[in-house]
Design a protein around this motif. Structure first.
Motif, PDB file in Angstrom:
ATOM      1  N   ASP A   1       0.841  -1.207   0.000  1.00  0.00           N
ATOM      2  CA  ASP A   1       0.000   0.000   0.000  1.00  0.00           C
ATOM      3  C   ASP A   1       0.874   1.253   0.000  1.00  0.00           C
ATOM      4  N   GLU A   2       1.917   1.231   0.819  1.00  0.00           N
ATOM      5  CA  GLU A   2       2.811   2.381   0.914  1.00  0.00           C
ATOM      6  C   GLU A   2       3.547   2.619  -0.412  1.00  0.00           C
ATOM      7  N   ALA A   3       3.764   1.535  -1.144  1.00  0.00           N
ATOM      8  CA  ALA A   3       4.459   1.630  -2.437  1.00  0.00           C
ATOM      9  C   ALA A   3       3.484   1.867  -3.591  1.00  0.00           C
ATOM     10  N   HIS A   4       2.229   2.173  -3.277  1.00  0.00           N
ATOM     11  CA  HIS A   4       1.192   2.429  -4.300  1.00  0.00           C
ATOM     12  C   HIS A   4       0.873   1.176  -5.108  1.00  0.00           C
ATOM     13  N   LEU A   5       1.104   0.018  -4.516  1.00  0.00           N
ATOM     14  CA  LEU A   5       0.785  -1.262  -5.145  1.00  0.00           C
ATOM     15  C   LEU A   5      -0.226  -1.969  -4.264  1.00  0.00           C
ATOM     16  N   ARG A   6      -0.656  -3.160  -4.671  1.00  0.00           N
ATOM     17  CA  ARG A   6      -1.619  -3.873  -3.841  1.00  0.00           C
ATOM     18  C   ARG A   6      -1.268  -5.356  -3.758  1.00  0.00           C
ATOM     19  N   LEU A   7      -1.767  -5.967  -2.713  1.00  0.00           N
ATOM     20  CA  LEU A   7      -1.532  -7.392  -2.493  1.00  0.00           C
ATOM     21  C   LEU A   7      -2.390  -8.193  -3.462  1.00  0.00           C
ATOM     22  N   GLY A   8      -1.763  -9.111  -4.177  1.00  0.00           N
ATOM     23  CA  GLY A   8      -2.468  -9.938  -5.145  1.00  0.00           C
ATOM     24  C   GLY A   8      -2.705 -11.340  -4.619  1.00  0.00           C
ATOM     25  N   GLU A   9      -2.583 -12.319  -5.489  1.00  0.00           N
ATOM     26  CA  GLU A   9      -2.868 -13.714  -5.156  1.00  0.00           C
ATOM     27  C   GLU A   9      -1.907 -14.227  -4.077  1.00  0.00           C
ATOM     28  N   GLN A  10      -2.443 -15.028  -3.185  1.00  0.00           N
ATOM     29  CA  GLN A  10      -1.623 -15.619  -2.115  1.00  0.00           C
ATOM     30  C   GLN A  10      -1.659 -17.138  -2.239  1.00  0.00           C
ATOM     31  N   SER A  11      -0.487 -17.726  -2.196  1.00  0.00           N
ATOM     32  CA  SER A  11      -0.378 -19.186  -2.184  1.00  0.00           C
ATOM     33  C   SER A  11       0.572 -19.572  -1.059  1.00  0.00           C
ATOM     34  N   SER A  12       0.694 -20.857  -0.810  1.00  0.00           N
ATOM     35  CA  SER A  12       1.567 -21.282   0.289  1.00  0.00           C
ATOM     36  C   SER A  12       2.242 -22.596  -0.061  1.00  0.00           C
ATOM     37  N   ARG A  13       3.371 -22.819   0.572  1.00  0.00           N
ATOM     38  CA  ARG A  13       4.081 -24.089   0.443  1.00  0.00           C
ATOM     39  C   ARG A  13       4.962 -24.278   1.671  1.00  0.00           C
ATOM     40  N   HIS A  14       5.382 -25.516   1.880  1.00  0.00           N
ATOM     41  CA  HIS A  14       6.261 -25.804   3.011  1.00  0.00           C
ATOM     42  C   HIS A  14       7.662 -25.262   2.739  1.00  0.00           C
ATOM     43  N   ASP A  15       8.317 -24.820   3.800  1.00  0.00           N
ATOM     44  CA  ASP A  15       9.681 -24.326   3.684  1.00  0.00           C
ATOM     45  C   ASP A  15      10.434 -24.670   4.962  1.00  0.00           C
ATOM     46  N   GLU A  16      11.648 -25.178   4.803  1.00  0.00           N
ATOM     47  CA  GLU A  16      12.418 -25.637   5.960  1.00  0.00           C
ATOM     48  C   GLU A  16      13.012 -24.489   6.773  1.00  0.00           C
ATOM     49  N   SER A  17      13.151 -23.298   6.168  1.00  0.00           N
ATOM     50  CA  SER A  17      13.830 -22.208   6.872  1.00  0.00           C
ATOM     51  C   SER A  17      12.940 -21.007   7.181  1.00  0.00           C
ATOM     52  N   VAL A  18      11.900 -20.792   6.390  1.00  0.00           N
ATOM     53  CA  VAL A  18      11.026 -19.632   6.631  1.00  0.00           C
ATOM     54  C   VAL A  18       9.885 -20.041   7.555  1.00  0.00           C
ATOM     55  N   PRO A  19       9.730 -19.361   8.694  1.00  0.00           N
ATOM     56  CA  PRO A  19       8.664 -19.733   9.642  1.00  0.00           C
ATOM     57  C   PRO A  19       7.278 -19.639   9.012  1.00  0.00           C
ATOM     58  N   ALA A  20       6.382 -20.447   9.515  1.00  0.00           N
ATOM     59  CA  ALA A  20       5.010 -20.469   9.011  1.00  0.00           C
ATOM     60  C   ALA A  20       4.389 -19.073   9.118  1.00  0.00           C
ATOM     61  N   GLY A  21       3.678 -18.682   8.057  1.00  0.00           N
ATOM     62  CA  GLY A  21       2.984 -17.392   8.058  1.00  0.00           C
ATOM     63  C   GLY A  21       3.799 -16.249   7.501  1.00  0.00           C
ATOM     64  N   GLN A  22       5.079 -16.494   7.177  1.00  0.00           N
ATOM     65  CA  GLN A  22       5.906 -15.429   6.614  1.00  0.00           C
ATOM     66  C   GLN A  22       6.038 -15.595   5.103  1.00  0.00           C
ATOM     67  N   VAL A  23       6.308 -14.470   4.429  1.00  0.00           N
ATOM     68  CA  VAL A  23       6.433 -14.479   2.974  1.00  0.00           C
ATOM     69  C   VAL A  23       7.753 -15.115   2.554  1.00  0.00           C
ATOM     70  N   ILE A  24       7.669 -16.059   1.606  1.00  0.00           N
ATOM     71  CA  ILE A  24       8.866 -16.677   1.044  1.00  0.00           C
ATOM     72  C   ILE A  24       9.362 -15.863  -0.145  1.00  0.00           C
ATOM     73  N   SER A  25       8.437 -15.464  -1.011  1.00  0.00           N
ATOM     74  CA  SER A  25       8.819 -14.730  -2.225  1.00  0.00           C
ATOM     75  C   SER A  25       7.622 -13.949  -2.755  1.00  0.00           C
ATOM     76  N   SER A  26       7.922 -13.048  -3.689  1.00  0.00           N
ATOM     77  CA  SER A  26       6.861 -12.274  -4.335  1.00  0.00           C
ATOM     78  C   SER A  26       7.024 -12.364  -5.846  1.00  0.00           C
ATOM     79  N   SER A  27       5.938 -12.113  -6.546  1.00  0.00           N
ATOM     80  CA  SER A  27       5.958 -12.092  -8.015  1.00  0.00           C
ATOM     81  C   SER A  27       5.060 -10.951  -8.485  1.00  0.00           C
ATOM     82  N   PRO A  28       5.647  -9.944  -9.156  1.00  0.00           N
ATOM     83  CA  PRO A  28       7.057  -9.747  -9.505  1.00  0.00           C
ATOM     84  C   PRO A  28       7.955  -9.630  -8.268  1.00  0.00           C
ATOM     85  N   ALA A  29       9.258  -9.819  -8.497  1.00  0.00           N
ATOM     86  CA  ALA A  29      10.220  -9.804  -7.402  1.00  0.00           C
ATOM     87  C   ALA A  29      10.509  -8.378  -6.943  1.00  0.00           C
TER      88      ALA A  29
END
Length: 265
Positions: free
Chosen positions: A88-116
């Motif tokens: 919001d601060e960057a004048h953009l908006r949150l789009g589609e959200q998906s999830s997957r298991h990750d060994e290092s990123v705690p549950a509920g945190q963002v792993i990556s974004s698209s676009p990067a």
């Protein structure tokens, strides 16, 4: 003295300023985004070309800043709420959200974004995020009956934490040092889950009493109270019901459930 308004639309800002200066007019520049006009080029002028103006008149020009674009902020490690606020601060908006298991990123945190992060987007563009479900679950192996060291190695190899119950227990069927039970049992759990194993002391040992000279019923009761089984063999019909011999010597330690044969006269 008056001068005609020159043509400045489409000129680079420096040339437009020069043209106005030559007519002794004063440019007042504001800047705005444009999808079609290159940055630094005059988009519009508030006075039409050819209009005669008094020397020193302020002439408003709008100069292009180029297309309006905003960089995707870095979102990895953010919560969904934090990511939404940053977009919001960057004048953009949150789009589609998906999830997957990750060994290092705690549950509920963002792993990556698209676009990067760093990519330039139009205002209001959607940015998709992938959220962590935490480490993938692991299967708990069945270690019942296995030696403690082997059981611990199997559980640790599966990504689990082993805890050995402080108190061992007697078990007539599980050898000394082997696992009697585990909690949780075979199932699917989060990596690192604590699995508690209870280790056997083997069968409980009891001391066989002296039964010779006692009546069979008394001997049978004494053995039953110790968790031993009894088998009677009569000598000459066993008319008197008195124990003459026993198959296990008095004072011998044997596991519960052991059969003691008594010969009765």
């Amino acid at each position: 003295m008056h001068s005609p308004m020159p043509v400045v639309v489409g000129l680079p800002e420096s040339e437009a300023r020069g043209a106005l200066d030559a007519q002794e007019l004063d440019p007042v520049v504001t800047r705005d985004y444009s999808e079609t006009v290159a940055a630094g080029t005059v988009v519009s002028a508030e006075v039409d070309p050819g209009t005669r103006l008094r020397h020193g008149t302020d002439v408003g020009l709008v100069v292009s800043q180029g297309p309006e674009r905003y960089a995707v902020p870095r979102l990895d490690g953010s919560t969904l709420e934090q990511a939404s606020a940053a977009l919001d601060e960057a004048h953009l908006r949150l789009g589609e959200q998906s999830s997957r298991h990750d060994e290092s990123v705690p549950a509920g945190q963002v792993i990556s974004s698209s676009p990067a992060a760093g990519e330039q987007l139009k205002p209001g563009a959607a940015v998709a995020v992938v959220l962590s479900d935490g480490p993938a679950p692991v299967d708990v192996p069945d270690v019942s009956g296995k030696a403690q060291d082997q059981a611990s190695a199997l559980l640790q190899a599966a990504g689990l934490t082993v805890q050995v119950a402080p108190e061992r227990v007697f078990d007539p069927e599980v050898p000394d040092g082997a696992v009697v039970s585990q909690s949780p049992g075979p199932s699917s759990v989060a990596r690192g889950t604590v699995v508690t194993v209870v280790v056997s002391k083997g069968p409980e040992l009891v001391t066989v009493p002296d039964l010779v000279g006692k009546q069979y019923r008394q001997a049978e009761t004494m053995l039953a109270e110790l968790g031993l089984t009894v088998r009677r063999e009569d000598i000459a019909g066993g008319f008197f019901g008195t124990v003459r011999e026993q198959s296990v010597e008095p004072g011998t330690e044997v596991p519960t459930g052991t059969e003691v044969v008594v010969r009765v006269v």
